[in-house]
Design a protein around this motif. Structure first.
Motif, short mmCIF file in Angstrom:
data_model
loop_
_atom_site.label_atom_id
_atom_site.label_comp_id
_atom_site.label_asym_id
_atom_site.label_seq_id
_atom_site.Cartn_x
_atom_site.Cartn_y
_atom_site.Cartn_z
N TYR A 164 7.07 -4.46 -6.77
CA TYR A 164 6.81 -5.85 -6.97
C TYR A 164 5.99 -6.37 -8.34
N VAL A 213 6.94 -4.89 5.13
CA VAL A 213 6.40 -6.12 4.66
C VAL A 213 5.02 -5.60 4.54
N ALA A 217 3.03 -5.64 0.73
CA ALA A 217 1.86 -6.64 0.68
C ALA A 217 0.69 -5.64 0.33
N CYS A 261 12.78 -3.85 1.81
CA CYS A 261 11.74 -4.72 1.28
C CYS A 261 12.00 -6.11 1.22
N THR A 292 1.65 -14.82 -5.11
CA THR A 292 2.92 -14.37 -4.56
C THR A 292 3.48 -13.12 -5.46
N THR A 296 -0.41 -12.60 -0.99
CA THR A 296 -1.72 -12.21 -0.78
C THR A 296 -2.56 -13.27 -0.54
N SER A 326 9.69 -11.09 -1.52
CA SER A 326 8.40 -11.44 -2.18
C SER A 326 7.41 -11.34 -0.92
N VAL A 327 6.05 -11.10 -1.63
CA VAL A 327 5.05 -10.78 -0.76
C VAL A 327 3.84 -11.71 -1.13
N LYS A 346 9.75 -9.10 -5.53
CA LYS A 346 10.35 -7.82 -5.72
C LYS A 346 11.07 -7.75 -6.94
#
Length: 180
Positions: free
Chosen positions: A132, A18, A22, A164, A154, A170, A167-168, A157
Motif C-alpha cells: 500500500y 483487512v 491496515a 487484499c 487512506t 487509518t 484501500s485501507v 493498494k
C-alpha cells in the motif's frame, strides 16, 4: 471437558487480511521520537524516531530508526534502520511488515503539524502479501514535545493478493511518532 475448535470462515480470513493491510499501512506511518529544543544550552538531538501502531488487536513497532536531520528541520527516515536486519520493526499476530521507501517529513511548528510525503509499505501474513501507498499524511503535534499523532488517512493498494482490500483507512489517533 469438550474442546471446541473455532470455525474459520471465508469472512474471517478476509477480516484478517483487512486487519493485516491496515496494520501494515499504519505501521509505516507510526513512529515515536523527540527532538530537543534549539538554542543556547540545548542538547544535541539524536536524529532518531521510534514507532508504534495498534490495529485489530495487533501492534507493530520499531525503535531507534535513523533520520537525516533533527525535527523540526525537514528530514527523511532511513528504511534500512526500520526494517530488520538493520532495524527492529516487529509486529504481533503473525504479521510481517516492511517499509519500501525513505519517508520524508516536513514540520510547521507554528501550526503544530508535520507532513509525510509518501509511505510505501508491504504487509505479509502466511502466503498473503499486500502493498500500500499513502501520500500527504498530516500529523498533529501533541503539546510541546516532538510527539505527533496522525489525522485519518487512506492508503491505496498498489500490488498483492486479490484478498487484499483496494484501500485501507487509518483512523485519526491510531498512529503516533516521536522524534528524538
Amino acid at each position: 471437558m469438550r474442546h471446541i475448535t473455532p470455525i474459520i470462515t471465508h469472512r474471517t480470513r478476509i477480516s484478517r487480511v483487512v486487519g493485516i493491510a491496515a496494520l501494515a499501512v499504519a505501521a509505516a506511518f507510526a513512529g515515536t521520537g523527540t527532538a530537543l529544543a534549539h538554542g543556547p544550552g540545548a542538547s544535541v538531538a539524536e536524529q532518531k524516531v521510534d514507532g508504534v501502531m495498534a490495529v485489530a488487536g495487533n501492534s507493530c513497532s520499531w525503535t531507534g530508526a535513523s533520520t537525516s536531520a533533527a525535527a523540526p528541520d525537514a528530514l527523511t527516515v532511513d528504511r534500512a534502520t526500520v526494517n530488520a536486519p538493520g532495524g527492529n520493526l516487529a509486529c504481533g499476530g503473525g504479521i510481517a511488515a516492511s517499509l519500501n521507501n525513505n519517508p520524508a517529513f516536513t514540520f510547521d511548528d507554528a501550526a503544530g503539524t508535520a507532513r509525510t510525503d509518501l509511505i510505501d509499505i508491504t504487509g505479509k501474513q502466511s502466503f498473503i502479501s499486500c502493498r500500500y501507498k499513502a501520500t500527504n499524511i498530516v500529523w498533529d503535534r501533541d503539546g510541546v514535545s516532538r510527539k505527533y499523532v496522525n489525522r485519518a488517512f487512506t492508503a491505496t493498494k498498489t500490488s498483492g493478493s486479490f484478498l487484499c482490500p483496494g484501500s485501507v483507512t487509518t483512523p485519526a489517533g491510531d498512529a503516533s511518532m516521536l522524534f528524538r
